[in-house]
Structure formats: structure tokens, C-alpha cells
Design a protein around this motif. Structure first.
Motif, PDB file in Angstrom:
ATOM      1  N   ALA A 147     -11.570  25.862 -12.691  1.00  9.99           N
ATOM      2  CA  ALA A 147     -10.627  25.137 -13.555  1.00  9.99           C
ATOM      3  C   ALA A 147     -10.715  25.639 -14.989  1.00  9.99           C
ATOM      4  CB  ALA A 147     -10.906  23.639 -13.495  1.00  9.99           C
ATOM      5  N   ASP A 182       0.023  23.131  -5.840  1.00 14.76           N
ATOM      6  CA  ASP A 182       0.597  23.925  -6.924  1.00 14.76           C
ATOM      7  C   ASP A 182       1.477  23.087  -7.852  1.00 14.76           C
ATOM      8  OD1 ASP A 182      -0.700  26.139  -5.973  1.00 14.76           O
ATOM      9  OD2 ASP A 182       1.055  26.998  -4.966  1.00 14.76           O
ATOM     10  N   GLU A 224      -7.369  27.482 -16.914  1.00 15.85           N
ATOM     11  CA  GLU A 224      -6.594  26.652 -17.833  1.00 15.85           C
ATOM     12  C   GLU A 224      -6.471  27.331 -19.189  1.00 15.85           C
ATOM     13  OE1 GLU A 224      -8.627  22.935 -19.202  1.00 15.85           O
ATOM     14  OE2 GLU A 224     -10.234  23.636 -17.871  1.00 15.85           O
ATOM     15  N   GLN A 266      -1.402  21.221 -16.011  1.00 16.68           N
ATOM     16  CA  GLN A 266      -1.544  22.314 -16.971  1.00 16.68           C
ATOM     17  C   GLN A 266      -0.666  22.120 -18.196  1.00 16.68           C
ATOM     18  OE1 GLN A 266      -3.844  24.453 -16.917  1.00 16.68           O
ATOM     19  NE2 GLN A 266      -4.073  25.608 -15.019  1.00 16.68           N
ATOM     20  N   SER A 296      -8.755  17.605  -8.883  1.00 16.59           N
ATOM     21  CA  SER A 296      -7.710  18.042  -7.955  1.00 16.59           C
ATOM     22  C   SER A 296      -8.186  19.195  -7.076  1.00 16.59           C
ATOM     23  CB  SER A 296      -6.463  18.453  -8.739  1.00 16.59           C
ATOM     24  OG  SER A 296      -5.982  17.374  -9.513  1.00 16.59           O
ATOM     25  N   TYR A 297      -8.879  20.159  -7.676  1.00 16.43           N
ATOM     26  CA  TYR A 297      -9.429  21.254  -6.872  1.00 16.43           C
ATOM     27  C   TYR A 297     -10.493  20.736  -5.900  1.00 16.43           C
ATOM     28  CZ  TYR A 297      -7.008  24.632  -9.831  1.00 16.43           C
ATOM     29  OH  TYR A 297      -6.039  25.357 -10.489  1.00 16.43           O
ATOM     30  N   LEU A 314      -7.875  18.685 -13.437  1.00 14.80           N
ATOM     31  CA  LEU A 314      -7.884  19.938 -12.671  1.00 14.80           C
ATOM     32  C   LEU A 314      -9.087  19.991 -11.739  1.00 14.80           C
ATOM     33  CD1 LEU A 314      -6.862  22.572 -15.390  1.00 14.80           C
ATOM     34  CD2 LEU A 314      -5.552  21.950 -13.354  1.00 14.80           C
ATOM     35  N   ILE A 334      -0.817  20.848  -9.946  1.00 19.15           N
ATOM     36  CA  ILE A 334      -1.547  21.615 -10.960  1.00 19.15           C
ATOM     37  C   ILE A 334      -0.620  21.989 -12.119  1.00 19.15           C
ATOM     38  CG2 ILE A 334      -2.742  23.786 -11.431  1.00 19.15           C
ATOM     39  CD1 ILE A 334      -4.429  21.710  -9.921  1.00 19.15           C
TER      40      ILE A 334
END
Length: 350
Positions: free
Chosen positions: A308, A174, A312, A181, A196-197, A193, A177
Motif C-alpha cells: 500500500a 480495483d 499510493e 486513492q 482493503s488489501y 488501502l 482502491i
């Protein structure tokens, strides 16, 4: 060089190795010896001195630093190996901020103490995550700049994987992210993003390190073809018309061509780059693949890519909530693999 640099001043390079590794988790690091003249202090935010003050050249080096830093506050930590009153008095005379035992304190503890002096309002985790975001963002920008010429150096891509994993492991998904963002470059934001996911999902699934690395690499480069999309289309502050959408959809094939031209790129990454917009029912692009023609890596990457994109911010719409985005993924029955969608949802919700 990273914008924030710590100098490790040492009279024994081998002894300073662990200290430098600890610094590099949170900032750039430069090693200096006692002949250092301190001519460029602009990026330097702190100094850790691991030298013998009994030696005249060590004292002269720190005296030069004191003179150069007369008009700015910069923490200086001294690691003592004797702790005698004479050494501590000398340290005070040289303007040293704090003294610690070089024999009793772990390098990470010393570095954490330095950064509490540099940025008292931030935690060491904050600083670690921010530094690694700077490293990953810089590497990604370099990759994209190179891709605009139609080529790519995968070694540059590989440099982003370690910092990304460290940031997620130490700071949590979190926090990482949230940093991404806030970035204003749409393409960089989206690719980071997705990567990372993908990383978080791969860790959740317990995939081996080699598979995890391949997936993250694929996440970082999957949209590299956008480097060849006109900026008027790529950065349009609104929805694309049909002609612009057709242009945008060429990015998958363009990315494949860039990676193929680079040579020695894993076929899995080539497939992920070309096919991350393919759907199981054959409705995707560029090749209209379906079912068993779409590999596991592509299936996983596609889910992360869609999530993502939904969560976003865009100039023409606010980001969707986690609940809304997962609801859309779950509604794409026939296009995405349901079991994989549920596993992804569990990784995000847990």
C-alpha cells in the motif's frame, strides 16, 4: 446521517424492513409513517411510498410532500398492491414519478429503479461502492478523532468491516482502491488501502470468516498510533529527516498503548499493531523481533502495508506501478516470507 438519504414511507413497519435493508446498501435510510410532516428534506434524495392510497391520511401525507417538493426534483416511487385504474390516477395526481407492483418486484429491484431516477449517469454498483466508502471513511475518521484522546472504541472499528467487504464484493477491488486513492487524507487513505488489501488477500486465501474479520480489523487500526504523532511530522510534504523519522517510528508502540488502554482487544490485533514494521531478519521496529517471534497475521499485514505504501501517491513521489511494487516485495528476501509474498502477488495479479 449520511449525506444522501432515502425515505421509506410505510403504513406497516414490519413490511418495510426488507425495503429498508435494500436502501441501506446504497444510501442512508429513514422510515416514516403517514403522519410525516416532511420538515427536513435537505438530505433526502428520493422517497419510496408503500402505503394504501385508499386511505385519506396516506393521500394527505403525499400531498404534504408534493407541496414541500414544489421547487425541487425528487423521485417518488409508489408501490401499489392493487394496481386499479383509480389508484394509478390518484398516484398521478399526487406527483408520483413511477408505480411498481409491491407484490411482483423484489426490494433491490425497486431501489435500483429509484436510483436510476436519482443518478441516471451512474450504475447501481457505482452508487453502492461510493456509499460504502462514505460509511467506512466516516467511521475511520471517528475512530481517529477518538484515538487522539488516547482511547478507542472497537465497536466503532467493527462498523467499518461490513461496508468494506460489501464494496469489494459488489464492485471489485480495483474500483474500491481507485476511490480510496483519490482521498486527500494520507493516513485515512493508507489505512483503508491496507485494510482493503488485507480483506482481498484473506478472501483469496479462503480464510474463515472469523479470521478474515480479525485481519481486516487489524488493518483498520494498525496505524492508530499516528493519531498521537504531531501533524507537522505526519503531514510533512516531503521526506522526513532522521529526527522526524524517529518520531514517526513511535506510532507502532503508541498504537499498541491506545489499544491496550481500550481493554478487551484481541491479542492478535495488539500484536499486529505493535509489530507490523518488524522484519523476519530482526531489522524492523520497535522490538527487533525475528523469525518465529513474528506471527502469521503480522507477516500478512506487513506485506499489505508495504505494498500500500509503495503504490499510493506521496507529495514527494508518484505512486509505483503494481509491477514495480511487487518487484520490491519479492526483493525483500529474508525480511518477508517469500511464499506469502507470492500468494499476495497472485491475489493482486489475478
Amino acid at each position: 446521517m449520511p449525506s444522501s438519504t432515502v425515505v421509506v414511507l410505510t403504513d406497516n413497519i414490519d413490511r418495510g424492513h426488507d425495503l429498508c435493508e435494500a436502501v441501506r446498501m446504497m444510501a442512508g435510510c429513514r422510515v416514516a409513517d403517514v403522519e410525516e410532516q416532511w420538515l427536513n428534506l435537505e438530505p433526502v434524495v428520493g422517497v419510496i411510498a408503500d402505503v394504501a392510497l385508499e386511505r385519506p391520511n396516506s393521500r394527505r401525507c403525499l400531498q404534504r410532500l408534493t407541496v414541500r417538493c414544489r421547487d425541487r426534483r425528487m423521485p417518488l416511487i409508489y408501490l401499489t398492491r392493487t394496481g386499479t385504474d383509480a389508484v394509478l390516477r390518484e398516484a398521478g395526481n399526487l406527483g408520483i414519478t413511477a408505480c411498481f407492483s409491491a407484490l411482483a418486484m423484489e426490494p433491490r429491484t425497486v431501489v435500483a429503479a429509484l436510483f436510476r431516477l436519482i443518478a441516471p449517469a451512474k450504475t447501481t454498483t457505482d452508487l453502492l461502492v461510493e456509499h460504502n466508502f462514505e460509511l467506512v471513511g466516516s467511521t475511520f475518521s471517528e475512530m481517529f478523532d477518538t484515538a487522539r484522546s488516547g482511547s478507542l472504541d472497537m465497536e466503532t472499528v467493527n462498523e467499518a468491516i461490513g461496508p468494506l467487504l460489501v464494496a469489494i464484493r459488489e464492485g471489485g477491488l480495483d474500483r474500491w482502491i481507485t476511490l480510496i486513492q483519490a482521498h486527500d487524507d494520507t493516513t485515512l487513505r493508507h489505512c483503508l488501502l491496507v485494510a482493503s488489501y488485507v480483506a482481498h488477500f484473506a478472501i483469496y486465501l479462503g480464510l474463515p470468516s472469523s479470521e478474515r474479520t480479525t485481519l481486516i480489523r487489524a488493518g483498520l487500526v494498525h496505524d492508530v498510533g499516528k493519531a498521537l504523532i504531531p501533524l507537522s511530522v505526519l503531514n510533512k510534504p516531503g521526506k522526513l529527516d532522521s529526527s522526524e523519522m524517529a518520531t514517526m517510528r513511535t506510532h507502532a508502540a503508541l498504537g499498541y498503548e491506545i489499544l491496550a488502554a481500550a481493554g478487551s482487544v484481541d491479542p492478535i490485533i495488539l500484536a499486529a499493531t505493535r509489530h507490523h514494521h518488524e522484519m523476519l531478519d530482526g531489522s524492523g521496529y520497535p522490538d527487533g523481533l525475528q523469525g518465529g517471534q513474528i506471527g502469521d497475521t503480522v507477516r500478512l499485514l506487513t506485506i499489505c502495508d508495504i505494498y500500500a505504501a509503495l503504490t499510493e501517491r506521496r507529495p514527494y513521489r508518484p505512486p509505483m506501478s503494481q509491477t514495480e511494487a511487487l518487484q520490491i516485495l519479492r526483493g525483500m528476501t529474508g525480511k518477508l516470507e517469500p511464499a506469502l509474498v507470492e500468494a499476495f502477488a497472485a491475489s493482486i495479479e489475478g
